[in-house]
Design an enzyme around this catalytic site. Structure first.
Site, mmCIF file in Angstrom:
data_model
loop_
_atom_site.group_PDB
_atom_site.id
_atom_site.type_symbol
_atom_site.label_atom_id
_atom_site.label_comp_id
_atom_site.label_asym_id
_atom_site.label_seq_id
_atom_site.Cartn_x
_atom_site.Cartn_y
_atom_site.Cartn_z
ATOM 1 N N TYR A 123 2.613 5.581 98.330
ATOM 2 C CA TYR A 123 1.745 4.775 98.915
ATOM 3 C C TYR A 123 2.047 3.795 99.952
ATOM 4 O O TYR A 123 1.654 2.813 100.156
ATOM 5 C CB TYR A 123 1.263 3.730 97.492
ATOM 6 N N ASP A 204 3.064 16.184 84.728
ATOM 7 C CA ASP A 204 2.022 16.876 84.180
ATOM 8 C C ASP A 204 1.998 16.838 82.640
ATOM 9 O O ASP A 204 1.019 16.722 81.858
ATOM 10 C CB ASP A 204 1.670 18.187 84.720
ATOM 11 N N ASP A 232 -3.989 4.213 83.898
ATOM 12 C CA ASP A 232 -5.598 4.378 83.655
ATOM 13 C C ASP A 232 -5.684 5.353 82.069
ATOM 14 O O ASP A 232 -6.669 4.938 81.257
ATOM 15 C CB ASP A 232 -6.316 5.208 84.687
HETATM 16 MG MG MG Z 1 -5.292 2.314 89.818
#
Ligand code: MG
Ligand code: NAI
Length: 335
Positions: A123, A204, A232
């Site tokens: 990021y 994973d 999430d």
């Molecule tokens: Mg997010």
């Protein structure tokens, strides 16, 4: 006590006022300074994160951030303001807890916290294209410095919250120079914490376990991208995105920010769940302002409000309460 408030876009405008109401009830002396950022701001002024907003945030040392809309295609001059703000303010740790809440969509027994590295990984915003746009390349950066400080945060949090295990999540088998470094440094840091069990999962497999049995997790220590995704997933077990809080924490500044985004599908209707942002504000009180008693009061009020059994529509489907009605209930329980 100062707070810089960035409502952002979409439901940010609807849920942030709920958190301000709640905060004012426990901190009547709170000084609130509003500052713009986000897609609407970009369209208006050409800047998604004005320098004055960054300055105001730096000066207040505490930020409450709603959510911003970011397009999934390149827009010249635009990049996600929250990703940039986290980096500029050096809020290097993103704490994302999932605890059982009394709603029918939550899973009993879940009590985990994702500790996500917040300043590097994939990021860092270093992306380019070649081949007239047909080849895209992104840089992934992992440093010993950032890996060490996030690992320290995870183990210290484990001690302070009486947790028993830290799970390092990575993909070092495929990316030994980056995730392998993150893993190695995390194990080095773990040696100073013999009372905390340390284990590891490839990301994973971690995703598999997050779906199969989230009670397997306690503290989850991850680089930036995996933490974004796994938190999430965890949020689904906590009852949904409308209930999932987060805090970006650094040495100087903290940014309270729910896990969810601007939710354009429900924005403008006044039906968004304010719980996630209210619990994020409570994390600010607990971890940044060092006011655990006030944080406990807010958490208890949210529990009591949810226990009444009337929710916003994200929990029960149709005929939910409005954002404001549910905030009224929380405020009533705060007394
Ligand atoms: Mg997010
Ligand atoms: P989202 O989190 O905004 O929404 C996903 C789903 O959850 C939607 O169905 C939405 O209605 C529901 N939802 C989320 N929060 C809710 C709440 N408080 N109450 C009730 N329902 C809620 O994710 P999505 O749709 O993928 O992204 C929308 C926009 O938000 C995108 O532009 C994305 O870039 C941005 N985003 C911004 C973030 C931030 O500013 N921190 C974080 C994540 C996404």
């Amino acid at each position: 006590m100062k707070l810089c408030v960035i409502k952002g876009d979409g439901i940010g405008h609807e849920v942030v006022p709920a958190a301000i109401r709640v905060l004012r009830q426990v901190l009547p002396e709170l000084e609130v300074h509003y500052a713009p950022a986000g897609w609407e701001q970009f369209e208006k002024s050409g800047s998604a994160l004005p320098a004055a907003t960054v300055e105001r945030a730096r000066e207040a040392k505490a930020v409450l951030f709603g959510a911003c809309s970011s397009p999934s295609y390149p827009v010249a001059g635009y990049s996600s303001p929250i990703v940039k703000l986290r980096r500029l303010l050096e809020t290097y740790a993103n704490l994302r807890p999932t605890r059982y809440l009394p709603v029918p969509t939550a899973r009993a027994g879940v009590d985990l916290v994702v500790v996500r590295e917040n300043t590097e990984g994939l990021y860092i915003g270093d992306e380019r294209t070649a081949d007239a746009g047909d080849t895209g390349t992104a840089t992934k950066r992992i440093t010993r410095y950032a890996s060490e400080r996030i690992a320290q945060t995870a183990f210290r949090l484990a001690i302070s919250e009486d947790r028993r295990r830290v799970t390092i999540v990575h993909k070092g088998n495929v990316m030994p120079q980056t995730d392998g470094l993150f893993r190695r440094v995390a194990y080095e840091v773990s040696r100073a914490y013999p009372d905390i069990e340390t284990d590891e999962l490839l990301v994973d497999t971690a995703a598999y376990w997050m779906v199969k049995d989230p009670t397997r997790f306690d503290v989850v220590l991850t680089p930036n991208l995996y933490g974004d995704i796994l938190s999430d997933m965890a949020a689904a077990w906590g009852g949904g995105l409308g209930l999932a809080p987060a805090l970006n924490l650094g040495e100087e500044v903290a940014i309270a920010e729910p896990v969810h985004g601007s939710a354009p599908d429900i924005a403008g209707q006044g039906i968004a769940n304010p719980t996630a942002v209210v619990l994020s504000a409570s994390m600010l009180l607990r971890h940044h302002w060092n006011q655990p008693a006030s944080a406990d009061r807010i958490d208890a009020a949210v529990h009591a409000a949810l226990s009444e059994g009337d929710y916003t529509a994200d929990i029960l489907g149709t005929n939910g309460m409005s954002t404001e009605e549910f905030t009224d209930i929380i405020c009533r329980h705060l007394g």
